[in-house]
Design a protein around this motif. Sequence first.
Motif: not given
Length: 251
Positions: A2-4, A6, A251
């Motif tokens: 999900k972080r990739f 946006p 991280e």
Amino acid sequence: MKRFVPPFITLVCLTLLLEILVRKGLISETLFPAPSTVAFTLRDLSADFTQAFNETLLNVIGGLLLSILTGSLIAFVFSLSELLKRAILPFAVFFQTVPIIAIAPLLVIYFGFGAPTVIASSFIVSIFPIIANTLMGLESSSDAQKDLFRVYKASSVQMLFKLKLPNAYSYIYSGLKVAAGLSIIGAIAGEFVAGGGLGAMIDSARTQQRVDIVFGALLLLSFMGLMFIGLLAGIHKWILTRRPFATSSQE
């Protein structure tokens, strides 16, 4: 995953916007090529780009590995000898302030044209973050922890590997991330004067006013940087699952 999403959406939107602005003539293509032009250039010159990319990648890996080995060894020695640290560390700091592009011609004189000079340039630029971060981490142990090891009559080497090194993990990881990016910058600076790789390709494109080639090379360099960061992140996650001292805060 999900972080990739946006940043990917942002990249697609910016690419489409740039393509429209260039095609409408609002931005001159001689200064900023359309993304489609860069894509066609990468396709047409794929053989040249592939050869240059592989050459630069090997030089960066050589310089980075050399800086990791040498920088870690120097930091270990400094952590064991306060006298050596006081005698040598100021010169390392001073050397780091000298722009690599200024001493690159000297490297050509010393090592000649080609890979040795490029590796040396990458090594010089990337070694200081390794030394500084590793040393900072090794010195981060508290006095109480050191006193405990002294009570049990631990040697300096035992204290280094069983106390200081585990405590230094997060600092070393941060230094590696910085050094990975700097090693690419150092290699490109070396290739500007020593030839070969994407650096020489960019320099050649500059003389021909081929901004599409320059942007194609920049995209490949960005990809190379992401490869290193992704590899380090993968190693970091692997260590997190096996070592209790590696905290998730990094991280």
